[in-house]
Structure formats: C-alpha cells, structure tokens
Design a protein around this motif. Structure first.
Motif, mmCIF file in Angstrom:
data_model
loop_
_atom_site.group_PDB
_atom_site.id
_atom_site.type_symbol
_atom_site.label_atom_id
_atom_site.label_comp_id
_atom_site.label_asym_id
_atom_site.label_seq_id
_atom_site.Cartn_x
_atom_site.Cartn_y
_atom_site.Cartn_z
ATOM 1 N N ILE A 231 0.832 -1.025 0.068
ATOM 2 C CA ILE A 231 0.082 -0.148 0.128
ATOM 3 C C ILE A 231 0.719 1.161 0.032
ATOM 4 C CG2 ILE A 231 -1.809 1.129 1.217
ATOM 5 C CD1 ILE A 231 -2.723 -1.512 2.559
ATOM 6 N N SER A 232 0.872 2.213 -1.020
ATOM 7 C CA SER A 232 1.690 3.152 -1.176
ATOM 8 C C SER A 232 0.695 4.634 -1.091
ATOM 9 C CB SER A 232 2.333 3.379 -2.496
ATOM 10 O OG SER A 232 3.310 2.148 -2.395
ATOM 11 N N ILE A 233 1.276 5.584 -0.255
ATOM 12 C CA ILE A 233 0.447 6.981 -0.273
ATOM 13 C C ILE A 233 1.495 7.945 -0.582
ATOM 14 C CG2 ILE A 233 -0.828 8.603 0.793
ATOM 15 C CD1 ILE A 233 -2.220 6.255 2.474
ATOM 16 N N ALA A 234 1.816 8.511 -1.498
ATOM 17 C CA ALA A 234 2.857 9.456 -1.816
ATOM 18 C C ALA A 234 2.110 10.900 -2.155
ATOM 19 C CB ALA A 234 3.516 9.160 -2.996
ATOM 20 N N LYS A 235 0.716 11.156 -2.518
ATOM 21 C CA LYS A 235 0.143 12.122 -2.818
ATOM 22 C C LYS A 235 -0.341 13.141 -1.805
ATOM 23 C CE LYS A 235 -3.597 13.986 -5.753
ATOM 24 N NZ LYS A 235 -4.710 13.800 -6.835
ATOM 25 N N PRO A 236 0.097 14.474 -1.546
ATOM 26 C CA PRO A 236 -0.059 15.119 -0.313
ATOM 27 C C PRO A 236 -1.795 15.360 -0.089
ATOM 28 C CG PRO A 236 0.447 16.486 -2.293
ATOM 29 C CD PRO A 236 0.808 15.251 -2.852
ATOM 30 N N SER A 237 -1.852 15.683 1.131
ATOM 31 C CA SER A 237 -3.180 16.001 1.668
ATOM 32 C C SER A 237 -4.416 15.208 1.474
ATOM 33 C CB SER A 237 -3.652 17.473 0.930
ATOM 34 O OG SER A 237 -2.729 18.503 1.315
ATOM 35 N N ILE A 238 -4.186 13.852 2.057
ATOM 36 C CA ILE A 238 -4.990 12.668 1.597
ATOM 37 C C ILE A 238 -5.650 12.261 3.022
ATOM 38 C CG2 ILE A 238 -5.290 10.243 1.155
ATOM 39 C CD1 ILE A 238 -3.799 10.702 -1.412
ATOM 40 N N THR A 239 -6.708 11.936 3.231
ATOM 41 C CA THR A 239 -7.615 11.530 4.381
ATOM 42 C C THR A 239 -7.804 10.331 4.198
ATOM 43 O OG1 THR A 239 -8.049 13.837 5.083
ATOM 44 C CG2 THR A 239 -9.059 11.835 6.133
ATOM 45 N N VAL A 240 -7.390 9.163 5.144
ATOM 46 C CA VAL A 240 -7.709 7.637 4.885
ATOM 47 C C VAL A 240 -8.154 7.461 6.545
ATOM 48 C CG1 VAL A 240 -6.844 5.401 4.761
ATOM 49 C CG2 VAL A 240 -5.920 7.168 3.306
ATOM 50 N N GLY A 241 -9.430 6.762 6.143
ATOM 51 C CA GLY A 241 -10.374 6.255 7.497
ATOM 52 C C GLY A 241 -11.318 7.205 7.954
ATOM 53 N N ASN A 242 -11.927 6.602 9.064
ATOM 54 C CA ASN A 242 -12.905 7.504 9.460
ATOM 55 C C ASN A 242 -12.536 8.185 10.854
ATOM 56 O OD1 ASN A 242 -15.334 8.351 10.675
ATOM 57 N ND2 ASN A 242 -16.577 6.469 10.165
ATOM 58 N N ALA A 243 -12.699 9.761 10.794
ATOM 59 C CA ALA A 243 -12.074 10.387 11.986
ATOM 60 C C ALA A 243 -13.134 10.176 13.142
ATOM 61 C CB ALA A 243 -12.110 11.773 11.585
ATOM 62 N N ASP B 41 9.887 -5.297 1.493
ATOM 63 C CA ASP B 41 10.425 -4.045 2.092
ATOM 64 C C ASP B 41 10.089 -2.852 1.102
ATOM 65 O OD1 ASP B 41 11.704 -2.027 3.397
ATOM 66 O OD2 ASP B 41 13.737 -2.831 3.010
ATOM 67 N N THR B 42 8.945 -2.190 1.023
ATOM 68 C CA THR B 42 8.162 -1.842 2.096
ATOM 69 C C THR B 42 6.821 -2.351 1.936
ATOM 70 O OG1 THR B 42 9.569 -0.040 2.612
ATOM 71 C CG2 THR B 42 7.440 0.226 3.633
ATOM 72 N N ALA B 43 5.963 -2.953 2.879
ATOM 73 C CA ALA B 43 4.592 -3.153 2.689
ATOM 74 C C ALA B 43 3.784 -2.024 2.912
ATOM 75 C CB ALA B 43 4.418 -4.231 3.840
ATOM 76 N N ILE B 44 3.911 -1.125 3.717
ATOM 77 C CA ILE B 44 3.076 0.238 3.666
ATOM 78 C C ILE B 44 4.041 1.298 3.697
ATOM 79 C CG2 ILE B 44 1.366 1.523 4.857
ATOM 80 C CD1 ILE B 44 0.225 -0.899 5.950
ATOM 81 N N HIS B 45 3.941 2.280 2.800
ATOM 82 C CA HIS B 45 4.839 3.321 2.300
ATOM 83 C C HIS B 45 3.977 4.682 2.440
ATOM 84 C CE1 HIS B 45 8.393 5.420 0.805
ATOM 85 N NE2 HIS B 45 7.653 5.858 0.065
ATOM 86 N N VAL B 46 4.275 5.406 3.523
ATOM 87 C CA VAL B 46 3.463 6.712 3.392
ATOM 88 C C VAL B 46 4.465 7.761 3.360
ATOM 89 C CG1 VAL B 46 1.990 8.256 4.650
ATOM 90 C CG2 VAL B 46 1.596 5.914 4.904
ATOM 91 N N ALA B 47 4.324 8.535 2.063
ATOM 92 C CA ALA B 47 5.671 9.646 1.706
ATOM 93 C C ALA B 47 4.755 10.916 1.531
ATOM 94 C CB ALA B 47 6.371 9.301 0.774
ATOM 95 N N GLY B 48 3.624 10.920 1.562
ATOM 96 C CA GLY B 48 2.886 12.141 1.163
ATOM 97 C C GLY B 48 2.905 13.161 2.294
ATOM 98 N N SER B 49 3.025 14.395 2.061
ATOM 99 C CA SER B 49 2.923 15.336 3.197
ATOM 100 C C SER B 49 1.362 15.725 3.544
ATOM 101 C CB SER B 49 3.600 16.690 2.929
ATOM 102 O OG SER B 49 2.991 17.304 1.617
ATOM 103 N N HIS B 50 1.176 15.987 4.849
ATOM 104 C CA HIS B 50 -0.416 16.314 5.246
ATOM 105 C C HIS B 50 -1.203 15.034 4.984
ATOM 106 C CE1 HIS B 50 0.611 20.556 5.812
ATOM 107 N NE2 HIS B 50 1.451 20.532 4.769
ATOM 108 N N ALA B 51 -0.648 13.986 5.145
ATOM 109 C CA ALA B 51 -1.670 12.608 5.333
ATOM 110 C C ALA B 51 -2.049 12.548 6.501
ATOM 111 C CB ALA B 51 -0.707 11.589 5.172
ATOM 112 N N GLN B 52 -3.615 12.321 6.719
ATOM 113 C CA GLN B 52 -4.163 11.967 7.904
ATOM 114 C C GLN B 52 -4.720 10.614 7.897
ATOM 115 O OE1 GLN B 52 -6.319 15.612 9.952
ATOM 116 N NE2 GLN B 52 -6.217 16.261 7.837
ATOM 117 N N ILE B 53 -4.309 9.561 8.525
ATOM 118 C CA ILE B 53 -4.804 8.321 8.626
ATOM 119 C C ILE B 53 -5.575 7.841 9.907
ATOM 120 C CG2 ILE B 53 -4.122 6.027 8.467
ATOM 121 C CD1 ILE B 53 -1.878 6.796 6.448
ATOM 122 N N TYR B 54 -6.655 7.701 9.863
ATOM 123 C CA TYR B 54 -7.494 7.359 10.933
ATOM 124 C C TYR B 54 -7.854 5.700 11.113
ATOM 125 C CZ TYR B 54 -8.261 12.208 11.294
ATOM 126 O OH TYR B 54 -8.248 13.560 11.489
ATOM 127 N N GLY B 55 -7.197 5.165 11.821
ATOM 128 C CA GLY B 55 -7.211 3.681 12.133
ATOM 129 C C GLY B 55 -5.684 3.016 12.222
#
Length: 473
Positions: free
Chosen positions: A389-401, A416-430
């Motif tokens: 799972i990869s997230i590189a795009k900025p300002s993304i919200t994942v999950g239910n706040a 390596d790597t299974a989950i990769h979060v490189a985007g800025s301003h990502a908000q991940i709930y869960g």
C-alpha cells in the motif's frame, strides 16, 4: 469614331488593369496571412507540447532525486557490518558504472564481503544489480556502488590508498544512482549522489583519545556464559492485544538499522512504543510518552527531546487484524454484509490497483484488494490488501475520523516496504498494519490516529503525530 471621345491608350490600360490588379493583391494578402497564422499556430503548438514534455521530465528528475536521497539516508542508518554484507567479489567487479557515477566514485577502492558466495550480490542489503522502482507508471532503476577510502591527518579528501599513514580513518563511500529513460537525455537520464560513512561503529572524528574506549549508547542484553540462558527481562511482557502507538513485531535481529527505527524531527508519539527486537531512536525535538519497550538492544541518540528511558521486556503480541478474515468468504467479510466490497483481480493493472476517487460503491465500509494499492484520493473504508500500500500524494485523508477503530490500512505483503506513506499532510484514522512487512513513514505533517504496527517500523518523517487512545478500541 464620330460624335464621341476616344480614350487614349494609357487611360485604356489603366481602366483595363485596375480591378484585376487590386483583386489579385487582396488574394495574395489573404494567402500570406493564412500562412503566417498557420506558422504561428504550429510554433505555439510545438512550444506547448515541448513545455509539457519538459515539465514531465522535471517531475521525473525530482522523483529520481527523492529516491536517491532516501537511499543515501537508508545507507547512513545501516549497521557498518551490513554495508558490504552479501556483496560478493565477482558481482562487485562486474558492476557497470552508469553516466555520472565514475566522477563521484573516483579515488575509491572496490570493496566486497569476503564471506559472500558468487551471485549473492543480487540479494544483498545494498544489491549489486539495479532495482526497479515504478512511480506513476515510470520505471526508475536504483544502482548501488560501495567502496573504501581513507582520510589521513591534514587531508580533507578521502583517498583510495593510505600508504603507511599512522593516523588514518577508514570510510565506506556509497554512491547511489537512479536512472530512467527520457528523450531529453542521451542514453539514460540519471541522478547521482554519494555519502561517506565510517567503517567503524563509532565515527573516528569523535574518538579524540585513542587510549579511551569509545562511548556507546547501546544497551546490550546482560552477559551470559555458554550453556546458560539470559536472565528474565526487567518487567513482564506486555499482554496480548496491547494497544500501542508503535509496535515492531519482528522477534529476531537483523533489520536495518533496527526492527524499530525512529530518525525524525518534531515527532510526537502518545501511547506505548514497543519492539520485539532491537530499538534505534534518533533525531531532534521528539516527544514520546508514556513508555518505550525493547527486547534485545536499544540505542537512543535524540537531541532536545523528551524520551522515557527504554524498559527491557519480553516478547509480546500486538492487537491485529487477520487478513484471512477479510478475504471473500472470511468471517469479517461476511459480517460486513452489503458493506463489503472485493475489488476484482481484473482491476489490478500490472499488479496494482490505483484508487483515484472511483471504483468502490457508496457506503462500503470494508474494501478488499487482491493486489498492491496506490492511494491517490481520500479513502474512507477499511482497506485490506494482499500487496503493498503506497501513499505519496499530499493532503490525503484515509479512514473515519469519527470511528477510527473501524478503519485503517492492512497489508499482507512481506516486502520492504509493505506500507509506504511519503505524502505530506496525510491524515490516517485507524491502525496502519503490516505484520509480515515493513511500515515506512517518510512524509511530513502527518497524523496517524491509532498508531502503526509492522514486522519492522521505520519512522523518518518530520512533524508527525502518532497516537493510540480510547477512540481506537
């Protein structure tokens, strides 16, 4: 002629030729004007196409620079014994230095692992063969070159030979090149960077007195004698199902540079921080509370930070989701009923499903994907993927706040790597979970509500907040 005036020849010529001459001139002007407009339009079209292509190339160059820089950071954090590990002699000598590498690799002696077998280099921590990394459909190739050099007193550069110099310090020179194909380059395009790392565990520049043992911040396990077992940990192991802000599940050493590696700036973690193996915390302006646990060894080198003293414990078990429960027909899939959605394998282009805001039904609360996932838009349901799972795009919200305990990211990948979060301003709930692989957080200004759980965990982003509280149960 009688009774009339006969015009002279000159006047006749003027009358006979005036209209045809004017009409011909107007037609020529129209043709010339059309030609000029067409030429200008064609030129503008070429300029616009060229500008678009150049912008595309510049974007690729930025990706290459980011990949190379991240690779250098990874190499700096490795154990010195792992830098050459697996790089066999034949593979090292057979490496082809692409354009731009020779200049940065100059005055460097080739180095290899004398215990490695022929061909091992392909699977080394720093492989001797190029690694393909695909970003936005573009194939990038990462090349590693590793050699030795020495610095002597009063000499600023690092040289391939040291002669008989008594006061010398050995370094590894690591060169990383990221190449890709573009019409703007003769041959392959490439971004090349390099770094020097000391070949010893302690940088010799800080070892002022050779008669004084070098300092260390590593707390090894208590010594044992042959035939005996290590004494029990200082505290009981955490109970199964413990809620943690950060949990590294690996129960054996060997991760680079540790099973749980934190090297951030301006990081706030609220909740339990635990590793079933070794721990490496560095960086600046870190605030971690209330507890840090490790099982084997720990290294703390954080500046201007508030980090509690790590406590040695036994191996524990995190609270986690079983991927099998979310596969079609699994217990969690059945329980979700009509809110469950399985992405068909046919939607996985080249092994990856890209979410850009469409492709799942409204009201879905659980989405199962049989391949890798790239998230390019806000995503509210719980996501369970067999691949990375990869997230590189900025300002993304994942999950239910409002209900983060019901959402999050789950990957079954062991890569390596299974989950990769490189985007800025990502908000991940869960909870972000990859029990078989690594969770890598490299972005900035991110929020991770309900923490991260991985086989190994790497946190090197800046301005990150990671917490686990009552909303996560």
């Amino acid at each position: 002629m009688r009774g009339g005036h006969r015009p002279g020849p000159a006047a006749g010529r003027r009358r006979a030729g005036r209209r045809p001459a004017d009409g011909g001139l107007t037609m020529i002007e129209v043709i010339v004007a059309i030609g000029l407009v067409s030429a200008v339009a064609a030129t503008l079209g070429l300029v616009l196409v060229s500008g678009s292509s150049l912008t595309h190339y510049q974007g690729q160059a930025q990706v290459a620079a980011q990949l190379a820089t991240e690779s250098v950071d990874r190499a700096r954090g490795m154990r010195r014994t792992a830098v050459l590990g697996g790089r066999d002699r034949d593979s090292v000598l057979a490496q082809i230095k692409i354009a731009g590498v020779a200049e940065q690799y100059a005055d460097t002696a080739d180095a290899w692992d004398p215990t490695a077998r022929a061909g091992d280099g392909a699977s080394a921590a720093l492989p001797t063969v190029p690694q393909q990394i695909t970003v936005d459909g573009v194939a990038f190739w990462r090349h590693w070159y590793v050699g030795r050099c020495w610095r002597m007193a009063a000499v600023s550069d690092c040289r391939a030979t040291h002669g008989s110099a008594a006061n010398k310090a050995e370094f590894f020179r690591i060169v990383v090149a990221v190449s890709w194909d573009s019409k703007y380059c003769t041959g392959d395009c490439a971004f090349v960077t390099s770094t020097l790392v000391s070949s010893s565990a302690i940088d010799p520049m800080f070892q002022l007195d050779p008669t004084t043992p070098p300092p260390t911040t590593t707390a090894p396990p208590p010594p044992t004698t042959p035939g005996t077992t290590a004494p029990p940990p200082t505290t009981a192991p955490p109970p199964g199902g413990s809620l943690a802000a950060v949990w590294a599940h690996r129960s054996s050493t060997g991760a680079v540079p540790a099973a749980l590696w934190i090297g951030s700036s301006v990081l706030n973690i609220t909740g339990l921080v635990h590793t079933n193996s070794d721990l490496n915390i560095g960086g600046s302006l870190l605030t971690i509370s209330p507890r840090v646990e490790y099982v084997t060894t720990q290294t703390i080198d954080a500046h201007q930070s508030s980090v509690p003293a790590p406590v040695r414990v036994g191996v524990g078990t995190p609270r986690s989701r079983a991927v099998a429960d979310y596969r079609p027909g699994g217990s969690a899939a059945v329980a979700a009923g009509t809110r469950y959605h399985a992405v068909p394998a046919s939607a996985c282009a080249a092994g990856t499903w890209r979410y850009a805001g469409t492709g799942i039904p409204v009201g879905a609360s659980v989405v199962y994907v049989p391949c890798a996932v790239v998230i390019d838009a806000d995503f509210k349901p719980l996501l369970v993927a067999e691949g990375t799972i990869s997230i590189a795009k900025p300002s993304i919200t994942v999950g239910n706040a409002a209900q983060p305990a019901s959402t999050g990211l789950v990957s079954a990948s062991a890569t390596d790597t299974a989950i990769h979060v490189a985007g800025s301003h990502a908000q991940i709930y869960g909870n972000v979970q990859a029990l078989a692989g690594k969770v890598s957080l490299l972005g900035s200004y991110g929020l991770f509500q309900c923490g991260v759980t991985g086989n190994t965990v790497e946190i090197r982003g800046s301005d990150l907040t990671i917490r686990a509280d009552g909303t996560c149960t």
